[in-house]
Scaffold this motif. Structure first.
Motif, PDB file in Angstrom:
ATOM      1  N   GLY A 177     -18.332  22.006  24.161  1.00 15.56           N
ATOM      2  CA  GLY A 177     -17.088  22.331  24.849  1.00 15.56           C
ATOM      3  C   GLY A 177     -17.037  23.795  25.213  1.00 15.56           C
ATOM      4  N   VAL A 178     -16.278  24.103  26.276  1.00  8.37           N
ATOM      5  CA  VAL A 178     -16.070  25.484  26.711  1.00  8.37           C
ATOM      6  C   VAL A 178     -14.581  25.685  26.974  1.00  8.37           C
ATOM      7  N   GLN A 179     -13.996  26.686  26.338  1.00  6.36           N
ATOM      8  CA  GLN A 179     -12.600  27.049  26.565  1.00  6.36           C
ATOM      9  C   GLN A 179     -12.564  28.343  27.378  1.00  6.36           C
ATOM     10  N   ILE A 180     -11.893  28.296  28.527  1.00  3.48           N
ATOM     11  CA  ILE A 180     -11.874  29.433  29.445  1.00  3.48           C
ATOM     12  C   ILE A 180     -10.509  30.119  29.442  1.00  3.48           C
ATOM     13  N   MET A 181     -10.533  31.442  29.436  1.00  4.43           N
ATOM     14  CA  MET A 181      -9.320  32.248  29.563  1.00  4.43           C
ATOM     15  C   MET A 181      -9.603  33.356  30.577  1.00  4.43           C
ATOM     16  N   ALA A 182      -8.589  33.728  31.331  1.00  2.00           N
ATOM     17  CA  ALA A 182      -8.730  34.817  32.297  1.00  2.00           C
ATOM     18  C   ALA A 182      -7.546  35.753  32.162  1.00  2.00           C
ATOM     19  N   ALA A 183      -7.827  37.040  31.990  1.00  2.00           N
ATOM     20  CA  ALA A 183      -6.762  38.033  31.873  1.00  2.00           C
ATOM     21  C   ALA A 183      -7.321  39.420  32.141  1.00  2.00           C
ATOM     22  N   ASN A 184      -6.501  40.246  32.804  1.00  2.00           N
ATOM     23  CA  ASN A 184      -6.852  41.648  33.044  1.00  2.00           C
ATOM     24  C   ASN A 184      -8.202  41.820  33.739  1.00  2.00           C
ATOM     25  N   GLY A 185      -8.496  40.925  34.668  1.00  2.00           N
ATOM     26  CA  GLY A 185      -9.722  41.049  35.438  1.00  2.00           C
ATOM     27  C   GLY A 185     -10.980  40.646  34.700  1.00  2.00           C
ATOM     28  N   VAL A 186     -10.846  39.967  33.553  1.00  2.00           N
ATOM     29  CA  VAL A 186     -11.998  39.529  32.759  1.00  2.00           C
ATOM     30  C   VAL A 186     -11.881  38.036  32.494  1.00  2.00           C
ATOM     31  N   VAL A 187     -12.958  37.304  32.714  1.00  2.00           N
ATOM     32  CA  VAL A 187     -13.010  35.874  32.395  1.00  2.00           C
ATOM     33  C   VAL A 187     -13.761  35.714  31.080  1.00  2.00           C
ATOM     34  N   THR A 188     -13.144  35.035  30.124  1.00  2.00           N
ATOM     35  CA  THR A 188     -13.724  34.864  28.788  1.00  2.00           C
ATOM     36  C   THR A 188     -13.863  33.386  28.479  1.00  2.00           C
ATOM     37  N   GLY A 189     -15.004  33.011  27.931  1.00  2.00           N
ATOM     38  CA  GLY A 189     -15.239  31.620  27.560  1.00  2.00           C
ATOM     39  C   GLY A 189     -15.720  31.507  26.131  1.00  2.00           C
ATOM     40  N   GLU A 190     -15.180  30.536  25.413  1.00  2.00           N
ATOM     41  CA  GLU A 190     -15.660  30.214  24.070  1.00  2.00           C
ATOM     42  C   GLU A 190     -16.563  28.984  24.177  1.00  2.00           C
ATOM     43  N   VAL A 191     -17.843  29.188  23.921  1.00  2.00           N
ATOM     44  CA  VAL A 191     -18.837  28.126  24.079  1.00  2.00           C
ATOM     45  C   VAL A 191     -19.189  27.573  22.702  1.00  2.00           C
ATOM     46  N   ARG A 192     -18.964  26.287  22.513  1.00  2.00           N
ATOM     47  CA  ARG A 192     -19.160  25.646  21.205  1.00  2.00           C
ATOM     48  C   ARG A 192     -20.464  24.853  21.179  1.00  2.00           C
ATOM     49  N   THR A 193     -21.291  25.108  20.168  1.00  2.00           N
ATOM     50  CA  THR A 193     -22.549  24.393  19.974  1.00  2.00           C
ATOM     51  C   THR A 193     -22.742  24.086  18.494  1.00  2.00           C
ATOM     52  N   LEU A 194     -23.597  23.128  18.190  1.00  2.00           N
ATOM     53  CA  LEU A 194     -23.901  22.794  16.806  1.00  2.00           C
ATOM     54  C   LEU A 194     -24.774  23.877  16.187  1.00  2.00           C
ATOM     55  N   ALA A 195     -24.521  24.202  14.925  1.00  2.00           N
ATOM     56  CA  ALA A 195     -25.354  25.177  14.202  1.00  2.00           C
ATOM     57  C   ALA A 195     -26.627  24.477  13.738  1.00  2.00           C
ATOM     58  N   LEU A 196     -27.741  24.790  14.384  1.00  2.00           N
ATOM     59  CA  LEU A 196     -29.031  24.207  14.034  1.00  2.00           C
ATOM     60  C   LEU A 196     -29.780  25.123  13.064  1.00  2.00           C
ATOM     61  N   LYS A 197     -30.865  24.618  12.515  1.00  2.00           N
ATOM     62  CA  LYS A 197     -31.662  25.381  11.560  1.00  2.00           C
ATOM     63  C   LYS A 197     -32.886  25.964  12.261  1.00  2.00           C
ATOM     64  N   ALA A 198     -33.118  27.269  12.051  1.00  2.00           N
ATOM     65  CA  ALA A 198     -34.290  27.918  12.630  1.00  2.00           C
ATOM     66  C   ALA A 198     -35.523  27.581  11.804  1.00  2.00           C
ATOM     67  N   VAL A 199     -36.556  27.063  12.449  1.00  2.00           N
ATOM     68  CA  VAL A 199     -37.786  26.674  11.750  1.00  2.00           C
ATOM     69  C   VAL A 199     -38.986  27.222  12.518  1.00  2.00           C
ATOM     70  N   THR A 200     -39.827  27.981  11.809  1.00  2.00           N
ATOM     71  CA  THR A 200     -41.093  28.446  12.379  1.00  2.00           C
ATOM     72  C   THR A 200     -42.231  27.861  11.564  1.00  2.00           C
TER      73      THR A 200
END
Length: 377
Positions: free
Chosen positions: A191-214
């Motif tokens: 999901g992405v939540q968008i807000m716009a104010a004072n000439g700036v567009v801001t988005g909260e981008v939601r993703t699953l927390a995955l595990k880093a594996v090397t």
């Protein structure tokens, strides 16, 4: 159209309304009836009539249905691609986060890499590997976001249950369009939540927390019997990658010390980086070892698995040593245990641990022993 209204006049007004809807979609990702009325300087009833007409024509669509006192949100369709963001995913290790944007265009990946680095903000490091732009951050830490000199940047990162929420801010225009209209279509985005104010567009981008594996691999070949560790490890990444639970990030080759008498060819090892759903991680090591054992032409194969985003300093120093001289198995096993690296196999463990220790090094270090290790990675 009334009997008094000329066709040319209707087409002209239609073009004006279409232009307004596209501009608002471009800048904010959506528009309301009130937005169109204000932009076109017409009554709301007229704006709604044109919205209904353009929906029937397929020129615009309802992005969000009205609910409560919140009006419906509309967006313009165009010949533009739905998204140039192929996939967005994130890995989490304690408070360390790594964010990956896999693009369909090297130009877009390069643009984001340049501006995210310039913007500073919450990004601790910004790199690019082909079509993948990646940046590191820490939960709850944010620096000064410089949108006065950059078009887009990472403002902050936080967790919410099993998810990671990255807040991206941008100036209006192309970056805002990508944020508001494209990122939500990327694989991995919840999901992405968008807000716009004072000439700036801001988005909260939601993703699953995955595990880093090397995963480091070495000694899968044997003199006179063929085989190649780089090919086996690349096949391993393809074997492990699963659309629902394991994302293959990259495959790399690293050169180790050349003063090893029993080395095969150029004494190179390989590592692969993955982003793994935590629910399947426990079964991963068994799959890796089974594949390497079955495909290796040497009984001395070794595997090392590192699950941290950053490389512990002791492990990095060991990697530096393995590049320069012969190192004992006892020393390797002791440091691997201390730094949380899981090891499997036989003699190849030394090179495999060396491989994962080099995961954050640039290409010129991985392939050229004359270039020194970059510390603090």
């Amino acid at each position: 159209m009334t009997g008094k209204e000329k066709t040319g006049g209707v087409l002209e007004r239609r073009g004006a309304f279409l232009s307004a809807t596209r501009q608002m979609t471009f800048e904010s990702g959506h528009f309301t009836t009130a937005d169109l009325a204000a932009s076109a300087n017409v009554p709301r009833s007229t704006a709604q009539d044109w919205i209904n007409r353009l929906i029937k024509e397929g020129c615009i669509f309802i992005k969000e249905e009205p609910h409560g006192r919140n009006p419906a949100h509309y967006a313009s369709r165009s010949a533009l691609p739905q998204t140039t963001c192929k996939r967005i995913f994130t890995t989490l290790d304690g408070s360390d986060v790594e964010i990956f944007h896999e693009c369909l265009s090297s130009g877009c990946a390069g643009f984001c890499e340049f501006h995210h680095r310039k913007a500073c903000g919450a990004a601790l490091s910004v790199t690019r590997d082909g079509m993948i732009f990646r940046e590191r951050a820490r939960i709850g830490e944010a620096g000064n976001l410089r949108l006065d000199i950059a078009a887009v940047g990472l403002a902050s990162v936080k967790t919410d249950g099993d998810d990671i929420i990255q807040t991206i801010s941008s100036i209006p225009g192309g970056p805002a369009y990508s944020l508001s209209a494209m990122m939500s279509h990327a694989k991995g985005v919840k999901g992405v939540q968008i807000m716009a104010a004072n000439g700036v567009v801001t988005g909260e981008v939601r993703t699953l927390a995955l595990k880093a594996v090397t995963i480091g691999v070495d000694d899968t070949d044997r003199k006179g019997c063929g085989g190649a560790t780089f090919a086996l490890s690349q096949a391993l990444m393809k074997y492990l990658t699963d659309p629902g639970s394991v994302i293959g990030i990259r495959h790399q080759v690293a050169v180790l010390c050349q003063d090893i008498e029993e080395k095969t060819a150029g004494n190179s090892c390989s590592f692969i980086e993955l982003a793994v759903d935590p629910s399947v991680f426990d079964s991963l090591a068994a799959k890796v070892c089974r594949f390497v054992e079955e495909e290796s032409v040497s009984d001395n194969w070794g595997v090392a698995i590192l699950t941290s985003i950053t490389v512990p300093s002791d492990l990095l120093m060991l990697g530096k040593k393995i590049r320069q001289e012969r190192v004992s198995m006892e020393e390797v096993l002791e440091i691997a245990k201390r730094t949380g690296v899981r090891v499997y196999g036989k003699k190849g463990i030394i090179g495999a641990v060396g491989a994962v220790s080099l995961k954050s090094q640039p290409q010129e270090v991985l392939l050229d022993l004359a270039n020194p290790i970059v510390m603090g990675q």
